[in-house]
Design a protein around this motif. Sequence first.
Motif, PDB file in Angstrom:
ATOM      1  N   GLU A  31       6.569  -3.028 -14.272  1.00 52.50           N
ATOM      2  CA  GLU A  31       5.317  -3.010 -15.050  1.00 52.50           C
ATOM      3  C   GLU A  31       4.822  -1.590 -15.310  1.00 52.50           C
ATOM      4  O   GLU A  31       3.765  -1.400 -15.912  1.00 52.50           O
ATOM      5  CB  GLU A  31       4.234  -3.794 -14.299  1.00 52.50           C
ATOM      6  N   GLY A  32       5.563  -0.578 -14.838  1.00 51.27           N
ATOM      7  CA  GLY A  32       5.209   0.817 -15.079  1.00 51.27           C
ATOM      8  C   GLY A  32       4.024   1.324 -14.270  1.00 51.27           C
ATOM      9  O   GLY A  32       3.340   2.265 -14.674  1.00 51.27           O
ATOM     10  N   MET A  33       3.806   0.738 -13.096  1.00 53.60           N
ATOM     11  CA  MET A  33       2.602   1.062 -12.317  1.00 53.60           C
ATOM     12  C   MET A  33       2.828   2.093 -11.207  1.00 53.60           C
ATOM     13  O   MET A  33       1.867   2.606 -10.636  1.00 53.60           O
ATOM     14  CB  MET A  33       2.037  -0.232 -11.711  1.00 53.60           C
ATOM     15  N   LEU A  34       4.092   2.398 -10.884  1.00 54.38           N
ATOM     16  CA  LEU A  34       4.386   3.261  -9.741  1.00 54.38           C
ATOM     17  C   LEU A  34       4.817   4.652 -10.168  1.00 54.38           C
ATOM     18  O   LEU A  34       5.396   4.842 -11.239  1.00 54.38           O
ATOM     19  CB  LEU A  34       5.483   2.627  -8.873  1.00 54.38           C
ATOM     20  N   LEU A  35       4.545   5.622  -9.301  1.00 59.77           N
ATOM     21  CA  LEU A  35       4.983   7.002  -9.511  1.00 59.77           C
ATOM     22  C   LEU A  35       6.193   7.260  -8.616  1.00 59.77           C
ATOM     23  O   LEU A  35       6.086   7.198  -7.385  1.00 59.77           O
ATOM     24  CB  LEU A  35       3.866   7.985  -9.164  1.00 59.77           C
TER      25      LEU A  35
ATOM     26  N   SER B 262      -3.392   7.061  -9.440  1.00 58.72           N
ATOM     27  CA  SER B 262      -4.236   7.611  -8.380  1.00 58.72           C
ATOM     28  C   SER B 262      -4.722   9.013  -8.736  1.00 58.72           C
ATOM     29  O   SER B 262      -3.979   9.828  -9.292  1.00 58.72           O
ATOM     30  CB  SER B 262      -3.465   7.663  -7.062  1.00 58.72           C
ATOM     31  N   THR B 263      -5.967   9.292  -8.399  1.00 56.28           N
ATOM     32  CA  THR B 263      -6.527  10.638  -8.587  1.00 56.28           C
ATOM     33  C   THR B 263      -6.365  11.474  -7.319  1.00 56.28           C
ATOM     34  O   THR B 263      -6.868  12.592  -7.245  1.00 56.28           O
ATOM     35  CB  THR B 263      -8.022  10.549  -8.942  1.00 56.28           C
TER      36      THR B 263
ATOM     37  N   GLY C 255       1.920 -12.046  -1.136  1.00 57.44           N
ATOM     38  CA  GLY C 255       1.674 -12.647  -2.445  1.00 57.44           C
ATOM     39  C   GLY C 255       0.291 -12.331  -2.980  1.00 57.44           C
ATOM     40  O   GLY C 255       0.121 -12.081  -4.185  1.00 57.44           O
ATOM     41  N   ILE C 256      -0.694 -12.312  -2.089  1.00 56.39           N
ATOM     42  CA  ILE C 256      -2.070 -12.023  -2.514  1.00 56.39           C
ATOM     43  C   ILE C 256      -2.202 -10.566  -2.941  1.00 56.39           C
ATOM     44  O   ILE C 256      -2.827 -10.266  -3.978  1.00 56.39           O
ATOM     45  CB  ILE C 256      -3.067 -12.321  -1.364  1.00 56.39           C
ATOM     46  N   VAL C 257      -1.613  -9.646  -2.179  1.00 59.49           N
ATOM     47  CA  VAL C 257      -1.667  -8.221  -2.543  1.00 59.49           C
ATOM     48  C   VAL C 257      -0.945  -7.981  -3.861  1.00 59.49           C
ATOM     49  O   VAL C 257      -1.428  -7.238  -4.729  1.00 59.49           O
ATOM     50  CB  VAL C 257      -1.068  -7.342  -1.424  1.00 59.49           C
ATOM     51  N   THR C 258       0.204  -8.609  -4.035  1.00 63.96           N
ATOM     52  CA  THR C 258       0.963  -8.457  -5.282  1.00 63.96           C
ATOM     53  C   THR C 258       0.148  -8.948  -6.478  1.00 63.96           C
ATOM     54  O   THR C 258       0.055  -8.266  -7.513  1.00 63.96           O
ATOM     55  CB  THR C 258       2.290  -9.230  -5.195  1.00 63.96           C
ATOM     56  N   ALA C 259      -0.455 -10.124  -6.327  1.00 66.23           N
ATOM     57  CA  ALA C 259      -1.272 -10.679  -7.416  1.00 66.23           C
ATOM     58  C   ALA C 259      -2.479  -9.791  -7.708  1.00 66.23           C
ATOM     59  O   ALA C 259      -2.859  -9.596  -8.870  1.00 66.23           O
ATOM     60  CB  ALA C 259      -1.727 -12.086  -7.047  1.00 66.23           C
ATOM     61  N   LYS C 260      -3.074  -9.235  -6.661  1.00 64.68           N
ATOM     62  CA  LYS C 260      -4.249  -8.361  -6.828  1.00 64.68           C
ATOM     63  C   LYS C 260      -3.871  -7.091  -7.599  1.00 64.68           C
ATOM     64  O   LYS C 260      -4.582  -6.673  -8.522  1.00 64.68           O
ATOM     65  CB  LYS C 260      -4.817  -7.993  -5.456  1.00 64.68           C
ATOM     66  N   LEU C 261      -2.754  -6.500  -7.249  1.00 64.71           N
ATOM     67  CA  LEU C 261      -2.305  -5.293  -7.940  1.00 64.71           C
ATOM     68  C   LEU C 261      -2.008  -5.576  -9.408  1.00 64.71           C
ATOM     69  O   LEU C 261      -2.370  -4.789 -10.294  1.00 64.71           O
ATOM     70  CB  LEU C 261      -1.066  -4.729  -7.240  1.00 64.71           C
ATOM     71  N   LEU C 262      -1.365  -6.692  -9.684  1.00 63.28           N
ATOM     72  CA  LEU C 262      -1.059  -7.042 -11.071  1.00 63.28           C
ATOM     73  C   LEU C 262      -2.328  -7.343 -11.861  1.00 63.28           C
ATOM     74  O   LEU C 262      -2.451  -6.953 -13.029  1.00 63.28           O
ATOM     75  CB  LEU C 262      -0.112  -8.246 -11.104  1.00 63.28           C
ATOM     76  N   ALA C 263      -3.292  -7.987 -11.211  1.00 62.27           N
ATOM     77  CA  ALA C 263      -4.562  -8.296 -11.872  1.00 62.27           C
ATOM     78  C   ALA C 263      -5.344  -7.024 -12.186  1.00 62.27           C
ATOM     79  O   ALA C 263      -6.113  -6.983 -13.161  1.00 62.27           O
ATOM     80  CB  ALA C 263      -5.400  -9.222 -10.996  1.00 62.27           C
ATOM     81  N   GLU C 264      -5.150  -5.988 -11.382  1.00 59.95           N
ATOM     82  CA  GLU C 264      -5.861  -4.722 -11.574  1.00 59.95           C
ATOM     83  C   GLU C 264      -5.084  -3.731 -12.436  1.00 59.95           C
ATOM     84  O   GLU C 264      -5.464  -2.563 -12.528  1.00 59.95           O
ATOM     85  CB  GLU C 264      -6.147  -4.084 -10.207  1.00 59.95           C
ATOM     86  N   LYS C 265      -4.016  -4.182 -13.060  1.00 64.23           N
ATOM     87  CA  LYS C 265      -3.148  -3.260 -13.803  1.00 64.23           C
ATOM     88  C   LYS C 265      -3.916  -2.401 -14.814  1.00 64.23           C
ATOM     89  O   LYS C 265      -3.655  -1.209 -14.962  1.00 64.23           O
ATOM     90  CB  LYS C 265      -2.045  -4.046 -14.514  1.00 64.23           C
ATOM     91  N   ALA C 266      -4.872  -2.986 -15.494  1.00 61.86           N
ATOM     92  CA  ALA C 266      -5.639  -2.243 -16.497  1.00 61.86           C
ATOM     93  C   ALA C 266      -6.620  -1.251 -15.864  1.00 61.86           C
ATOM     94  O   ALA C 266      -7.036  -0.289 -16.513  1.00 61.86           O
ATOM     95  CB  ALA C 266      -6.391  -3.208 -17.402  1.00 61.86           C
ATOM     96  N   ASN C 267      -6.965  -1.484 -14.627  1.00 64.49           N
ATOM     97  CA  ASN C 267      -7.909  -0.607 -13.927  1.00 64.49           C
ATOM     98  C   ASN C 267      -7.535  -0.532 -12.442  1.00 64.49           C
ATOM     99  O   ASN C 267      -8.251  -1.045 -11.583  1.00 64.49           O
ATOM    100  CB  ASN C 267      -9.339  -1.134 -14.086  1.00 64.49           C
ATOM    101  N   PRO C 268      -6.418   0.118 -12.124  1.00 67.85           N
ATOM    102  CA  PRO C 268      -5.924   0.128 -10.747  1.00 67.85           C
ATOM    103  C   PRO C 268      -6.911   0.788  -9.784  1.00 67.85           C
ATOM    104  O   PRO C 268      -7.550   1.793 -10.120  1.00 67.85           O
ATOM    105  CB  PRO C 268      -4.633   0.943 -10.842  1.00 67.85           C
ATOM    106  N   GLN C 269      -7.016   0.212  -8.588  1.00 65.97           N
ATOM    107  CA  GLN C 269      -7.914   0.732  -7.565  1.00 65.97           C
ATOM    108  C   GLN C 269      -7.169   1.469  -6.458  1.00 65.97           C
ATOM    109  O   GLN C 269      -7.669   2.444  -5.899  1.00 65.97           O
ATOM    110  CB  GLN C 269      -8.717  -0.423  -6.946  1.00 65.97           C
ATOM    111  N   ALA C 270      -5.990   1.002  -6.106  1.00 63.01           N
ATOM    112  CA  ALA C 270      -5.255   1.560  -4.966  1.00 63.01           C
ATOM    113  C   ALA C 270      -4.699   2.939  -5.292  1.00 63.01           C
ATOM    114  O   ALA C 270      -4.334   3.237  -6.431  1.00 63.01           O
ATOM    115  CB  ALA C 270      -4.123   0.618  -4.578  1.00 63.01           C
ATOM    116  N   ASP C 271      -4.630   3.773  -4.254  1.00 61.29           N
ATOM    117  CA  ASP C 271      -3.950   5.069  -4.354  1.00 61.29           C
ATOM    118  C   ASP C 271      -2.483   4.938  -3.940  1.00 61.29           C
ATOM    119  O   ASP C 271      -1.601   5.572  -4.504  1.00 61.29           O
ATOM    120  CB  ASP C 271      -4.634   6.103  -3.448  1.00 61.29           C
ATOM    121  N   VAL C 272      -2.272   4.127  -2.911  1.00 60.26           N
ATOM    122  CA  VAL C 272      -0.941   3.958  -2.318  1.00 60.26           C
ATOM    123  C   VAL C 272      -0.760   2.486  -1.977  1.00 60.26           C
ATOM    124  O   VAL C 272      -1.731   1.776  -1.717  1.00 60.26           O
ATOM    125  CB  VAL C 272      -0.810   4.808  -1.024  1.00 60.26           C
ATOM    126  N   VAL C 273       0.479   2.044  -1.995  1.00 59.56           N
ATOM    127  CA  VAL C 273       0.823   0.719  -1.477  1.00 59.56           C
ATOM    128  C   VAL C 273       1.814   0.942  -0.341  1.00 59.56           C
ATOM    129  O   VAL C 273       2.813   1.642  -0.513  1.00 59.56           O
ATOM    130  CB  VAL C 273       1.465  -0.170  -2.557  1.00 59.56           C
TER     131      VAL C 273
END
Length: 345
Positions: free
Chosen positions: A100-104, A266-267, A68-86
């Motif tokens: 939410e259109g966040m995954l490749l 991700s870059t 739940g914490i990881v999910t909330a963190k990813l959603l909170a970072e939607k405008a500026n994602p930090q993770a490369d992979v989940v």
Amino acid sequence: MTMKQSTRRLTAALCVAALGLMSGGAWAQKTPLLVYTALETDAMKLYKDAFEKANPDIEVKWVRDSTGIVTAKLLAEKANPQADVVAGLAASSLALLQQEGMLLAYEPKGFKDLNPAYSDAARPPAWVGMDVWAATICFNHVEAKKLGLPKPESWKDLTKPVYKGTISMPHPASSGTGYLDVSSWLQNMGDAEGWKYMDALHQNIAQYVHSGSKPCKQAGAGEFPIGISFEFRAHQVKKSGAPVDLIFPKEGLGWDIEATSLMKTSTKLEQGKRFADWMASKEANQISARWWAVVAYPGVVSKLEGIPDNYEKLLAKNDLNWAAKNRERILAEWSKRYEGKAEPK
């Protein structure tokens, strides 16, 4: 040896040395890959070490917390994602990130060898399954005997007055295990009956904790004789020698899938794809099979103590996309009703 020959040899030696230093320096410059995860800490080192051995130019940097914490963190970072992979996050959470259109979407090498039932149905898939985890009750028979508690056989049994104050359960906003329980009860009992059941169960809950593992650890230690947990931790606690019985309620088990996804922003997609390829490999699945009774790669699991042979058939009906779409509504209603017994964060 002439002066000219000596100079040539010295120059050649210096060039070789320089190339060696450059090569060593380049080799030392590993590319860091930021991987958000809810994997159990027992498993993280094994995945990291094996992947980096196969890919020595990449260094896995874990960011770990409960589902739940990881999910909330990813959603909170939607405008500026930090993770490369989940990796090692609930498929129901990944389905939400996909909505939410966040995954490749990406089909890893060797995907055809995996059981397609445990990955996203789209092609290419937005997430690729690693293993299935499901609800399991840990029952401390020593403490239960002291308290005169009968051994429960069903989810319904846990609502009996005899169990008042003896049960701990994961908080569904913090824990993927907690959410799969709630989602399963609502899907399989229906909305009205599901909430009615949880109202009754709440009367017997001592504490909602912020980890799927903790209730079974509490049961093993005798803190609370009954813990609603999941089979990985239940198996580990029993294996450690704790006096716990593993109970698989006869109405069926809520479940989810630990899975891997690439973040669209991700870059380091080349490195991320190599990580996804490796997580889909037989080698990675063999690591998963040390603890999990069901993994995505067929034929690599072995018998685990306390896990029944028909375990896979005990899994309840489960629509992961429904669980994703209704997550916010369910958690808001759950919190309104039951937050008063939540463990302090």
